[in-house]
Design a protein around this motif. Structure first.
Motif, PDB file in Angstrom:
ATOM      1  N   UNK A 117     -37.039  75.113   9.014  1.00 24.76           N
ATOM      2  CA  UNK A 117     -35.763  75.299   8.055  1.00 24.76           C
ATOM      3  C   UNK A 117     -36.274  76.088   7.258  1.00 24.76           C
ATOM      4  N   UNK A 118     -34.673  76.958   6.599  1.00 23.93           N
ATOM      5  CA  UNK A 118     -33.208  77.288   7.020  1.00 23.93           C
ATOM      6  C   UNK A 118     -33.652  77.994   8.408  1.00 23.93           C
ATOM      7  N   UNK A 119     -34.287  78.798   9.065  1.00 28.50           N
ATOM      8  CA  UNK A 119     -33.600  79.738  10.331  1.00 28.50           C
ATOM      9  C   UNK A 119     -33.399  79.153  10.992  1.00 28.50           C
ATOM     10  N   UNK A 120     -34.417  77.631  11.699  1.00 30.53           N
ATOM     11  CA  UNK A 120     -33.774  77.384  12.424  1.00 30.53           C
ATOM     12  C   UNK A 120     -32.831  76.043  12.776  1.00 30.53           C
ATOM     13  N   UNK A 121     -32.192  75.756  11.522  1.00 28.16           N
ATOM     14  CA  UNK A 121     -31.040  74.859  11.182  1.00 28.16           C
ATOM     15  C   UNK A 121     -30.047  75.208  11.893  1.00 28.16           C
ATOM     16  N   UNK A 122     -29.655  76.275  11.873  1.00 26.43           N
ATOM     17  CA  UNK A 122     -29.376  77.221  12.929  1.00 26.43           C
ATOM     18  C   UNK A 122     -28.268  77.636  13.719  1.00 26.43           C
ATOM     19  N   UNK A 123     -29.121  77.179  14.656  1.00 29.17           N
ATOM     20  CA  UNK A 123     -29.552  76.845  16.192  1.00 29.17           C
ATOM     21  C   UNK A 123     -29.528  75.193  16.568  1.00 29.17           C
TER      22      UNK A 123
END
Length: 105
Positions: free
Chosen positions: A24-30
């Protein structure tokens, strides 16, 4: 959150496992939309029952956080297929199945 896809069965009866641990947080969007799109509540309690009478087909055990599903190969469509294929593509490298050398992964 950890995402694990395990495929078992097939002609050789081998198991393959793909594991992804998004950061998180960048991979959460995927990952979050992929996970939320899957109909977790609509999965029969026993995926094995759905695979009965279909020898040599794969069975998928899918885990994403608190979600769990066991699906026969023919049910891995739509959002399930998207989640499985994305997890396989992003998975951490693991040992080859049943000790096979690298090219047979």
């Amino acid at each position: 959150m950890k995402i694990t896809v395990q495929r078992s069965g097939g002609i050789a009866g081998m198991k393959r496992t793909w594991t992804v641990q998004p950061t998180p947080p960048e991979d959460t969007d995927l990952w979050q939309p992929l996970i939320e799109a899957c109909p977790w509540d609509a999965v029969p309690t026993s995926g094995r029952a759905a695979a009965t009478g279909q020898p040599d087909r794969f069975l998928y055990n899918i885990r994403a956080g608190q979600h769990r599903a066991t699906l026969p190969e023919q049910a891995v469509t739509g959002p399930w297929r998207d989640l499985v294929e994305t997890a396989k593509a992003a998975a951490e490298p693991g040992p080859p199945p049943d000790g096979l050398p690298g090219p047979f992964r």
